[in-house]
Design an enzyme around this catalytic site. Sequence first.
Site, PDB file in Angstrom:
ATOM      1  CB  ALA A  51      -1.006  -0.048   1.262  1.00 35.04           C
ATOM      2  CD  GLU A  52      -0.834   3.394  -3.658  1.00 29.34           C
ATOM      3  OE1 GLU A  52      -1.505   3.866  -4.714  1.00 29.34           O
ATOM      4  OE2 GLU A  52      -1.326   2.418  -2.682  1.00 29.34           O
ATOM      5  CG  ASN A  53      -1.004   3.586   3.576  1.00 29.23           C
ATOM      6  OD1 ASN A  53      -1.121   2.881   3.022  1.00 29.23           O
ATOM      7  ND2 ASN A  53      -1.981   3.548   4.664  1.00 29.23           N
ATOM      8  N   GLY A  54       2.365   3.180   3.054  1.00 30.94           N
ATOM      9  CA  GLY A  54       3.448   2.569   3.809  1.00 30.94           C
ATOM     10  C   GLY A  54       3.127   1.256   4.731  1.00 30.94           C
TER      11      GLY A  54
END
Length: 222
Positions: A51-54
Amino acid sequence: MEMGMGEEVRCRIARRAAQEVVDGMVVNLGIGIPTLVPNYIPTDVHVLIHAENGILGSGPTPAQGKEDPYLCNAGGYPISLVEGGSYCDSAVAFAMIRTGRIDMTILGALEVSERGDLANWIVPGRRVPGIGGAMELAQKAKQVVVLMNHLNHAGESKLKPQCTLPLTAPECVDLIITDMAVFRVGSQGLILCEIMAPYTVEQVLYYTDARVCLAEHIITIP
């Protein structure tokens, strides 16, 4: 024809998409139907959901009442974490994308062209917070799988000879799974490989504006 998509149909699309995920992959999921895909990945298939949010290693959607308020995907929806999962900042998460370490991204779309062009980030005239990670994922992921309605709200095909909406990335899509059918993107247009029951080949061709070739063996998905 009804343009809406019930939960049963959404789950059927996600279940079919999960069949494309193989052991050892790193997979990024877009918002919407793609978030359902981990629910259908067999337990003996070991993948890392990115996921791009980490987050690297998100799992199935938690049961109602079991959500962790501090654990969500890039769309803000609750997720779980598998054993061995890890956290990082968004800069590292995007570095994984930009350096080609994502094996597959599973995205929604507004339109896909017969060449595999992807339009999924904006409808002109509507407000949007930003393009997000879709452009980089579409360009850098090793495989791009699109999950979407076959028709838009006006009853028009979302599979076009050419996209009419602003592109996210050109010639990037490998596989398209809709509520009617499954297509692979070939050099001569889309290849119709599978039909979602109760639709027929003739119905799918009627509701598809893009150029379509028929696979030698077309499977019907019950």
